[in-house]
Design a protein around this motif. Structure first.
Motif, short mmCIF file in Angstrom:
data_model
loop_
_atom_site.label_atom_id
_atom_site.label_comp_id
_atom_site.label_asym_id
_atom_site.label_seq_id
_atom_site.Cartn_x
_atom_site.Cartn_y
_atom_site.Cartn_z
N GLY A 223 1.31 -15.66 -5.84
CA GLY A 223 -0.03 -15.67 -5.30
C GLY A 223 -0.99 -14.95 -6.21
N ALA A 224 -2.14 -14.62 -5.63
CA ALA A 224 -3.18 -13.94 -6.40
C ALA A 224 -4.03 -13.07 -5.49
CB ALA A 224 -4.06 -14.96 -7.11
N LEU A 225 -4.60 -12.05 -6.11
CA LEU A 225 -5.62 -11.19 -5.50
C LEU A 225 -6.85 -11.32 -6.39
CD1 LEU A 225 -3.58 -7.87 -5.05
CD2 LEU A 225 -3.83 -9.72 -3.40
N VAL A 226 -7.93 -10.74 -5.99
CA VAL A 226 -9.11 -10.70 -6.85
C VAL A 226 -8.75 -9.99 -8.16
CG1 VAL A 226 -11.41 -9.68 -7.09
CG2 VAL A 226 -10.74 -10.75 -4.94
N GLN A 227 -7.87 -8.99 -8.09
CA GLN A 227 -7.51 -8.19 -9.25
C GLN A 227 -6.60 -8.92 -10.24
OE1 GLN A 227 -7.29 -7.27 -6.04
NE2 GLN A 227 -8.50 -5.41 -5.80
N GLY A 228 -5.82 -9.89 -9.79
CA GLY A 228 -4.92 -10.60 -10.71
C GLY A 228 -3.85 -11.37 -9.97
N TYR B 45 4.86 -5.67 -5.00
CA TYR B 45 4.88 -6.75 -5.98
C TYR B 45 3.95 -6.37 -7.12
CZ TYR B 45 6.58 -9.47 -1.92
OH TYR B 45 7.27 -9.93 -0.83
N LEU B 46 4.19 -6.90 -8.31
CA LEU B 46 3.33 -6.63 -9.46
C LEU B 46 2.01 -7.38 -9.32
CD1 LEU B 46 5.80 -7.14 -12.45
CD2 LEU B 46 5.39 -5.08 -11.10
N VAL B 47 0.94 -6.79 -9.83
CA VAL B 47 -0.35 -7.46 -9.96
C VAL B 47 -0.74 -7.37 -11.42
CG1 VAL B 47 -2.78 -7.54 -9.28
CG2 VAL B 47 -1.03 -6.90 -7.60
N ALA B 48 -0.86 -8.52 -12.07
CA ALA B 48 -1.11 -8.56 -13.51
C ALA B 48 -2.21 -9.54 -13.86
CB ALA B 48 0.18 -8.94 -14.24
N SER B 49 -2.85 -9.27 -14.98
CA SER B 49 -3.88 -10.16 -15.51
C SER B 49 -3.96 -9.96 -17.01
CB SER B 49 -5.23 -9.85 -14.86
OG SER B 49 -6.23 -10.71 -15.38
N SER B 50 -4.06 -11.05 -17.76
CA SER B 50 -4.20 -11.01 -19.22
C SER B 50 -3.11 -10.17 -19.89
CB SER B 50 -5.58 -10.49 -19.60
OG SER B 50 -6.59 -11.30 -19.07
N GLY B 51 -1.88 -10.30 -19.41
CA GLY B 51 -0.76 -9.60 -20.03
C GLY B 51 -0.69 -8.11 -19.75
N ARG B 52 -1.43 -7.65 -18.73
CA ARG B 52 -1.42 -6.23 -18.39
C ARG B 52 -1.11 -6.04 -16.91
NH1 ARG B 52 -6.78 -3.58 -19.96
NH2 ARG B 52 -7.42 -5.07 -18.39
N LEU B 53 -0.29 -5.04 -16.63
CA LEU B 53 0.01 -4.66 -15.25
C LEU B 53 -1.15 -3.80 -14.76
CD1 LEU B 53 1.92 -4.47 -12.80
CD2 LEU B 53 2.98 -2.50 -13.91
N GLY C 250 -1.57 -3.01 -11.30
CA GLY C 250 -1.20 -2.26 -10.11
C GLY C 250 -0.17 -3.03 -9.31
N PHE C 251 -0.12 -2.73 -8.02
CA PHE C 251 0.89 -3.31 -7.15
C PHE C 251 0.26 -3.81 -5.85
CE2 PHE C 251 2.90 -0.23 -9.86
CZ PHE C 251 4.00 -0.91 -10.33
N TYR C 252 0.80 -4.90 -5.34
CA TYR C 252 0.40 -5.43 -4.04
C TYR C 252 1.43 -4.97 -3.04
CZ TYR C 252 -0.51 -8.70 -0.25
OH TYR C 252 -0.77 -9.26 0.98
N LEU C 253 0.98 -4.36 -1.95
CA LEU C 253 1.85 -3.89 -0.88
C LEU C 253 1.66 -4.84 0.30
CD1 LEU C 253 0.86 -0.13 -1.22
CD2 LEU C 253 2.77 -1.32 -2.32
N PRO C 254 2.55 -5.84 0.44
CA PRO C 254 2.33 -6.88 1.45
C PRO C 254 2.33 -6.38 2.89
CG PRO C 254 4.51 -7.11 0.46
CD PRO C 254 3.78 -6.05 -0.32
N ALA C 255 3.08 -5.33 3.19
CA ALA C 255 3.15 -4.84 4.57
C ALA C 255 1.78 -4.41 5.09
CB ALA C 255 4.14 -3.70 4.68
N GLY C 256 0.93 -3.88 4.21
CA GLY C 256 -0.39 -3.44 4.64
C GLY C 256 -1.53 -4.23 4.03
#
Length: 130
Positions: free
Chosen positions: A70-75, A96-104, A106-112
């Motif tokens: 999936g995706a967030l606004v952040q990546g 879960y990892l959140v990445a964009s343009s080959g850079r990590l 942050g993280f997505y916390l699905p529970a919240g």
């Protein structure tokens, strides 16, 4: 009266910028990948060390496998395929990892439905596998 309004506006902008620079979790709008758009499996080509400003540190192991879900606004959001990734004390929350343009970023916390940004993005050495 005019200088007071200008000062108040500047204070609001400063507070907003401070919130953006923070590595506190923020509410996130998750959008899942459509089944046909799912890419292959991505694998880390080396260990990736990440650290938060509170001193918490994690290592994402070389060879770990991830799938874009999936995706967030952040990546883009990547779920681990091997072992679950948990952040926090005592086993913590699944992340879960959140990445964009080959850079990590942050993280997505699905529970919240939260995005936990890193204080500083980290290169993410993914190699693609099918």
């Amino acid at each position: 009266m005019r200088p007071a309004l200008t000062l108040a506006a500047m204070a609001c902008v400063a507070a907003a910028l401070g919130a953006c620079a923070s590595d506190s979790p923020v509410r996130a709008m998750y959008v899942p990948v459509v089944a046909g758009d799912a890419a292959g499996i991505s694998q880390l080509s080396r260990d990736v060390a990440v650290a938060f400003s509170d001193g918490a540190a994690y290592t994402l192991p070389e060879g770990s496998r991830w799938r874009r879900i999936g995706a967030l606004v952040q990546g883009d959001v990547y779920r681990p395929l091997d072992e679950p990734l948990r952040l926090g004390k005592g086993g913590g929350a699944e992340a879960y990892l959140v990445a964009s343009s080959g850079r990590l970023l942050g993280f997505y916390l699905p529970a919240g439905s939260l995005f936990q940004p890193l204080p500083k993005p980290v290169p993410l050495p993914f190699s693609q596998r099918r």
